[in-house]
Design an enzyme around this catalytic site. Structure first.
Site, PDB file in Angstrom:
ATOM      1  N   TRP A 147       0.831  -1.207   0.000  1.00  0.00           N
ATOM      2  CA  TRP A 147       0.000   0.000   0.000  1.00  0.00           C
ATOM      3  C   TRP A 147       0.865   1.257   0.000  1.00  0.00           C
ATOM      4  O   TRP A 147       0.540   2.250  -0.654  1.00  0.00           O
ATOM      5  CB  TRP A 147      -0.916   0.014   1.222  1.00  0.00           C
ATOM      6  N   HIS A 148       1.999   1.215   0.706  1.00  0.00           N
ATOM      7  CA  HIS A 148       2.842   2.394   0.793  1.00  0.00           C
ATOM      8  C   HIS A 148       3.512   2.735  -0.528  1.00  0.00           C
ATOM      9  O   HIS A 148       3.828   3.910  -0.766  1.00  0.00           O
ATOM     10  CB  HIS A 148       3.913   2.200   1.872  1.00  0.00           C
ATOM     11  N   GLY A 149       3.750   1.768  -1.373  1.00  0.00           N
ATOM     12  CA  GLY A 149       4.412   2.095  -2.620  1.00  0.00           C
ATOM     13  C   GLY A 149       4.461   0.920  -3.571  1.00  0.00           C
ATOM     14  O   GLY A 149       4.505  -0.237  -3.143  1.00  0.00           O
ATOM     15  N   PHE A 162       2.073   8.433  -1.560  1.00  0.00           N
ATOM     16  CA  PHE A 162       1.418   7.153  -1.311  1.00  0.00           C
ATOM     17  C   PHE A 162      -0.087   7.241  -1.491  1.00  0.00           C
ATOM     18  O   PHE A 162      -0.773   6.252  -1.366  1.00  0.00           O
ATOM     19  CB  PHE A 162       1.740   6.663   0.110  1.00  0.00           C
TER      20      PHE A 162
END
Length: 457
Positions: free
Chosen positions: A322-324, A457
């Site tokens: 999810w962050h990247g 993000f």
């Protein structure tokens, strides 16, 4: 439009506050539509081309929410969930997925990079939380205006915090300036906004000069000395904290100015004595989302030790993704999943650990894994790790002063939320914060204006 920009602080925000106060006093029924309109203007200011995506996302999901209680087939919710994730995947992960596919021998797919709409991860997760709770019978139906404000409320639309409908919807019904504590809320909102700006401008941004050149050199394939590696790694440890917690303080302060209390997102995370404790203190609203909507859905701790450890690993790995859109983010999340699983096994075995040792081990683990989060590739991360573990030249010129100051503030002081609520209102305090706000404005005008890290993000 950045929170730390002149156009926001000296133009948009004053105009928005005046219009909101006028609506609240003379035309209360227009207050929520006004906030929705202001939020759309704020979002479109960055790139108006993405506003239609936000509008369509709100309209479609609200329509689904209206139809969901009457759905007897059972297909509407999974289709809605898949649709939201598909839109997120299209914009955020398409290039990453084509790169992975190209690893298959014989495939040579062209890479398609779409511009990433600001806040798409956050407003997508807000849709998912509400639809999930609505399907489970925990959430009521809301009108389009209230639902749009829940999704697009400008203090939190770009980078959170992740707000559950139950934490905010009831506040939309209030007359915020008619409350007996209205003046106190406004004062504390101004203080939070000022503190958040100061954290970003005076503590977070200066560390970028300690961090960026070293990680850029590692990405270019250059050797990184031990001094450079520790400087960059420790610098990023506190840069990301003050950058993101500063944004959160600003978001909470701005929301208070408009009569809304948002949930806290940080609770002195670098004082954590275990990895589980760290995730209860760092990006707390995301941690709760991952726990309640992924970990528990996968079985949590109700189906045996093996399922619990596996669910932790899968949840944190997905949290990393999810962050990247990159393998380094996945590896970062997986490492935390392994660490949390190891903690479960340790506690199940009856293990005990002194608080000081627990803090040291947690801090070392978190600091080392931040390398994966910041590095642009495994090769760049490896160059940093070689420096950290003494497999590169020792080097010289370790810049420690700004890092030491940031570490002291992060470790010793209370959260901004706790601090501003402990301070008794008085004129000298108001004058002090007014002076600090002016100094921040001068600093913003004098230096480069850095974007917030979590905007990507």
């Amino acid at each position: 439009m950045l929170f730390n920009s002149f156009i926001f602080l000296l133009a948009f925000l004053p105009v928005a506050l005046v219009l909101h106060a006028a609506a609240e006093r003379y035309w209360p029924q227009a207050r929520l539509p006004l906030l929705v309109g202001l939020s759309f203007v704020f979002y479109a200011w960055w790139d108006w081309r993405f506003l239609p995506l936000l509008l369509v996302s709100i309209g479609v999901n609200w329509g689904i929410a209206r139809a969901l209680p009457r759905d007897r087939s059972g297909w509407l919710f999974p289709v809605a969930l898949a649709g939201n994730l598909a839109v997120l995947g299209l914009f955020k992960y398409l290039g990453f997925l084509t790169d992975l596919a190209d690893l298959i021998p014989g495939l040579d797919l062209p890479r398609i990079d779409l511009a990433l709409p600001l806040g798409i991860s956050f407003f997508t997760f807000h849709h998912i939380m509400y639809l999930t709770d609505l399907r489970a019978g925990r959430a009521p139906a809301f009108g389009l205006t209230r639902y749009a404000l829940y999704i697009a409320f400008f203090p939190q639309v770009l980078a959170g915090p992740l707000v559950r409908w139950s934490e905010i919807m009831h506040q939309f019904e209030e007359r915020p300036y008619a409350r007996p504590d209205a003046a106190e809320r406004i004062g504390r909102g101004v203080m939070l906004l000022t503190v958040g700006l100061a954290k970003k401008v005076f503590l977070g941004d200066p560390l970028s000069v300690y961090v960026n050149p070293v990680f850029q050199a590692a990405a270019a394939g250059k050797a990184v000395s031990m001094a450079e590696a520790w400087q960059a790694t420790l610098g990023f440890t506190f840069q990301i904290y003050f950058d993101f917690s500063g944004y959160t303080d600003m978001a909470l302060g701005l929301a208070l100015l408009f009569g809304i209390v948002l949930p806290q997102n940080f609770d002195v995370p670098y004082r954590a004595t275990s990895l589980r404790d760290f995730w209860r203190r760092w990006h707390m609203t995301l941690s709760r989302f991952l726990r309640d909507y992924l970990y528990i859905a996968m079985g949590g701790n109700r189906r045996g030790l093996a399922v619990q450890v596996g669910a932790l690993f899968a949840t944190m790995t997905l949290g990393g993704l999810w962050h990247g859109a990159g393998l380094t983010f996945i590896a970062w999340g997986a490492a935390h999943g392994i660490g949390l699983g190891a903690g479960v096994l340790w506690r199940r075995a009856g293990g005990r650990m002194p608080h000081l040792l627990g803090w040291v081990l947690t801090a070392v683990f978190v600091i080392l894994t931040w390398v994966l989060f910041r590095a642009t590739s495994f090769e760049a991360a490896l160059a940093i790790y070689k420096g950290l573990f003494g497999l590169a030249p020792t080097g010289s010129g370790f810049k420690w002063r700004a890092i030491a100051i940031a570490a002291a503030v992060a470790m010793i002081g209370p959260t901004a939320w706790a601090a501003v609520h402990r301070l008794p209102p008085n004129r000298w305090l108001a004058a002090g914060f007014a002076l600090l706000f002016v100094v921040v404005l001068l600093k913003i005008g004098d230096d480069a204006n850095y974007e917030f890290i979590y905007f990507q993000f």
